[in-house]
Scaffold this active site. Structure first.
Site, mmCIF file in Angstrom:
data_model
loop_
_atom_site.group_PDB
_atom_site.id
_atom_site.type_symbol
_atom_site.label_atom_id
_atom_site.label_comp_id
_atom_site.label_asym_id
_atom_site.label_seq_id
_atom_site.Cartn_x
_atom_site.Cartn_y
_atom_site.Cartn_z
ATOM 1 N NE ARG A 63 41.487 -22.877 89.559
ATOM 2 C CZ ARG A 63 41.219 -23.844 88.693
ATOM 3 N NH1 ARG A 63 42.199 -24.360 87.960
ATOM 4 N NH2 ARG A 63 40.002 -24.311 88.556
ATOM 5 C CG HIS A 67 41.910 -26.398 93.421
ATOM 6 N ND1 HIS A 67 41.242 -27.024 92.391
ATOM 7 C CD2 HIS A 67 41.482 -25.110 93.405
ATOM 8 C CE1 HIS A 67 40.441 -26.151 91.790
ATOM 9 N NE2 HIS A 67 40.587 -24.982 92.388
ATOM 10 C CG ASP A 68 47.263 -29.415 99.096
ATOM 11 O OD1 ASP A 68 46.898 -30.604 99.059
ATOM 12 O OD2 ASP A 68 48.126 -29.004 99.882
ATOM 13 N N GLY A 73 42.693 -30.963 103.719
ATOM 14 C CA GLY A 73 43.619 -30.044 104.363
ATOM 15 C C GLY A 73 44.871 -29.833 103.530
ATOM 16 C CG ASP A 75 46.864 -33.620 102.553
ATOM 17 O OD1 ASP A 75 46.563 -32.934 101.544
ATOM 18 O OD2 ASP A 75 46.327 -34.706 102.820
ATOM 19 C CB SER A 77 46.025 -34.849 99.056
ATOM 20 O OG SER A 77 45.144 -33.733 99.104
ATOM 21 C CG ASN A 95 41.354 -30.428 90.918
ATOM 22 O OD1 ASN A 95 41.163 -29.232 91.119
ATOM 23 N ND2 ASN A 95 41.481 -31.302 91.902
ATOM 24 N N PRO A 163 34.678 -25.535 95.930
ATOM 25 C CG PRO A 163 35.093 -23.911 97.541
ATOM 26 C CD PRO A 163 35.605 -25.222 97.028
ATOM 27 C CG HIS A 193 38.948 -15.180 90.649
ATOM 28 N ND1 HIS A 193 37.663 -15.160 91.143
ATOM 29 C CD2 HIS A 193 39.328 -16.477 90.678
ATOM 30 C CE1 HIS A 193 37.276 -16.394 91.428
ATOM 31 N NE2 HIS A 193 38.269 -17.205 91.155
ATOM 32 C CB THR A 194 43.238 -9.702 91.467
ATOM 33 O OG1 THR A 194 41.966 -9.252 91.936
ATOM 34 C CG2 THR A 194 44.062 -8.511 91.022
ATOM 35 C CG ASP A 221 28.137 -2.600 82.955
ATOM 36 O OD1 ASP A 221 27.465 -2.542 81.953
ATOM 37 O OD2 ASP A 221 27.773 -2.208 84.043
#
Length: 293
Positions: A63, A67-68, A73, A75, A77, A95, A163, A193-194, A221
């Protein structure tokens, strides 16, 4: 024949001379072979040790890489701490109290600074740590192209636009496409997410108050794509993949053929790892991943 050979030689020289800066700015699989040959071993050992203490850290490292790359990009950050002159990404809403694994990256960087000082970027560490985390979790292995440089800025505002599992599939897809990815990558990378655990607040509305109704989501379900096909996708954004004509076929195929998912997942993560990279003389090689040199 001689004229044709000369022409081909000229074309080759043209590409070699005039386009060599482009080639030099790319990422290479063997980038550290001579400057830091122990790099991969050091990264893998540290990820293995961290997972031995807590298996959930594998998902956290993947993750972090995601997120980076989606902010400024790939980098590094996302690793920067706030300072009096820099507002970092760690406290952005997606975050805050959510992303983790910074101590693992710190330990890897510390070990690499001993083995090969000022050589391996934090951005490359993130990309490699994500690969090792997935592979050690019995997921796919993929070659990671290297040579990223670290950024000297961060953007909390851009991180706030990551996202979100609460967004429509249309918005999520648009954000992926804006980064040079494709619809297929949306379906594939959702499979991340798996490898981890969703935070309670990201799926609580589906359980107790779907659409403000006070009831659970009637379609509710865990491989992710098989769960989605069986209406058991935990996150609303994941379940929406099956209801979108652009992604439904991918979900169905991956639920039937896990090895196909593994193959495509490796391709998509490698592609994601090339988003907005800094190379050559751009950026810097941070000595401490949390601060700019």
């Amino acid at each position: 024949m001689e004229c044709s050979s000369n022409r081909h030689a000229f074309v080759f020289l043209f590409w070699l001379v005039f386009l060599s800066p482009l080639v030099c700015s790319q990422l290479y699989y063997n980038f550290y072979d001579t400057t830091c040959p122990s790099m991969t071993r050091i990264v893998r050992y540290n990820v293995f040790s961290a997972m031995a203490n807590e298996t959930r850290i594998a998902a956290s490292l993947l993750r972090l890489h995601f997120h980076d790359c989606f902010v400024n990009g790939c980098d590094g950050s996302v690793l920067l701490d706030d300072t009096s002159t820099l507002k970092g990404e760690k406290n952005a809403l997606p975050n805050r109290n959510s992303i983790r694994g910074f101590e693992v990256i710190d330990k890897i960087k510390s070990d690499l600074e001993v083995a090969c000082p000022s050589t391996v970027s934090c951005a490359d560490i993130l990309a490699l740590a994500a690969r090792e985390a997935v592979n050690l979790s019995r997921g796919p292995f993929w070659p990671v192209p290297l040579g990223r440089r670290d950024g000297t800025t961060a953007s909390e505002s851009e991180a706030n636009n990551l996202p979100s599992p609460f967004e429509s599939i249309e918005n999520i897809t648009a954000k992926f496409i804006s980064k040079g990815l494709e619809v297929k990558d949306v379906a594939v990378l959702s499979g991340a997410h798996t490898f981890g655990f969703a935070q309670c607040f990201t799926f609580k509305p589906r359980l107790f108050n779907f659409g403000g109704s006070g009831q659970s989501d009637p379609s509710l379900d865990t491989s992710l794509h098989k769960n989605i096909v069986n209406n058991a996708g935990l996150l609303q954004s994941d379940q929406a993949l099956l209801g979108d004509n652009r992604t439904a076929s991918f979900v169905n195929n991956y639920s039937k053929w896990p090895l196909l998912f593994f193959r495509d997942f490796a391709v998509s993560v490698e592609k994601m790892g090339r988003i907005g990279v800094l190379t050559g003389q751009q950026g810097q090689i941070r000595k401490n991943c949390r601060v700019v040199n």
